[in-house]
Design an enzyme around this catalytic site. Structure first.
Site, PDB file in Angstrom:
ATOM      1  N   SER A  54       0.811  -1.225   0.000  1.00 60.07           N
ATOM      2  CA  SER A  54       0.000   0.000   0.000  1.00 60.07           C
ATOM      3  C   SER A  54       0.841   1.270   0.000  1.00 60.07           C
ATOM      4  O   SER A  54       0.401   2.310  -0.493  1.00 60.07           O
ATOM      5  CB  SER A  54      -0.929   0.006   1.218  1.00 60.07           C
ATOM      6  N   ASP A 200      -4.618   6.940  10.222  1.00 59.20           N
ATOM      7  CA  ASP A 200      -4.230   5.628  10.743  1.00 59.20           C
ATOM      8  C   ASP A 200      -2.792   5.602  11.257  1.00 59.20           C
ATOM      9  O   ASP A 200      -2.371   4.640  11.907  1.00 59.20           O
ATOM     10  CB  ASP A 200      -4.439   4.537   9.691  1.00 59.20           C
ATOM     11  N   HIS A 203      -0.018   5.224   6.904  1.00 56.05           N
ATOM     12  CA  HIS A 203       0.091   5.546   5.474  1.00 56.05           C
ATOM     13  C   HIS A 203       0.313   7.045   5.282  1.00 56.05           C
ATOM     14  O   HIS A 203      -0.395   7.857   5.865  1.00 56.05           O
ATOM     15  CB  HIS A 203      -1.179   5.123   4.729  1.00 56.05           C
TER      16      HIS A 203
END
Length: 235
Positions: A54, A200, A203
């Site tokens: 990601s 979060d 990221h």
């Protein structure tokens, strides 16, 4: 009495003038239309595969703000004729990456940035399995004469100091084995900085990706230099 040469003189002159005109036309074409012999050809495009999870894919970011897109823009701004392919898949472990490597190479590439392993660490997976998968990825790419940059990761302390030390030691060992450029910490300058991360805390934001690109850029330029050196040897 008229001599025969008198009647043929105009045609003779015309043929001479025609030959001269043709010669001048050829000179004009050579001088002004044909490219000079010493003119250099446009530099061949360099294709870089950004192969990761990601963090490479650009989780929750617009496509033009992902790591591959921002890296491509930064390199092109410096004059490099590059194209960076986004081969990031959110949630991938190193084993997931190894399983999809073949179809990720849907076109020839010159270099690869391998950024995997963070999800292995977050899940506390067996690092022998992680290293074996990363080793397989780097080996497969190297066998295709693809120049390599291994982007490592700093471990969290969730699984203890022994696990963290083993995780950290994988990257230099793998880079040396496969003659890859080592970039030890992909999130350098971004990890733990709230303003550069999404809610979060894992990221990066678009601004965070910009910091990653700025920090890794010198090593990617070294990667490009290796591609050019390899091309010069095979010409």
């Amino acid at each position: 009495m008229r001599h025969r040469f008198e009647t043929s003189l105009p045609r003779f002159i015309w043929k001479g003038l025609s030959a001269i005109s043709t010669a001048f036309a050829a000179i004009f074409v050579t001088a002004f239309v044909m490219p000079p012999a010493h003119a250099s050809e446009p530099e061949k495009e360099i294709v870089i595969l950004a192969f990761g999870d990601s963090l490479t894919a650009g989780f929750q970011l617009p496509p033009d703000k992902s790591f591959p897109a921002q890296l491509q823009a930064a390199l092109r701004a410096k004059g490099y004729p590059v194209r960076v392919l986004n081969a990031g898949v959110s949630g991938d472990t190193a084993a997931d990456g190894a399983a999809r490597l073949d179809w990720s190479l849907s076109e020839p590439v010159d270099a690869a940035i391998v950024e995997l392993g963070a999800n292995d660490m977050l899940r506390g997976l067996d690092l022998k399995q992680t290293e074996a998968s990363l080793d397989a990825i780097l080996k497969a790419l190297s066998e295709k004469r693809i120049e390599l940059l291994a982007a490592g990761m700093e471990p969290l302390r969730n699984w203890g100091e022994d696990y963290a030390a083993s995780f950290r030691a994988m990257w230099p060992r793998l880079a040396e084995k496969h003659h890859a450029i080592l970039y030890p910490f992909f999130l350098k300058g971004v990890a733990t900085v709230p303003a550069l991360n999404q809610p979060d805390g894992l990221h990066p934001t678009a601004d965070g990706v910009a910091v990653i690109v700025r920090n890794i850029l010198p090593d990617v330029e070294k990667l490009i230099a290796r591609v050019k050196e390899q091309r010069s040897r095979t010409q």
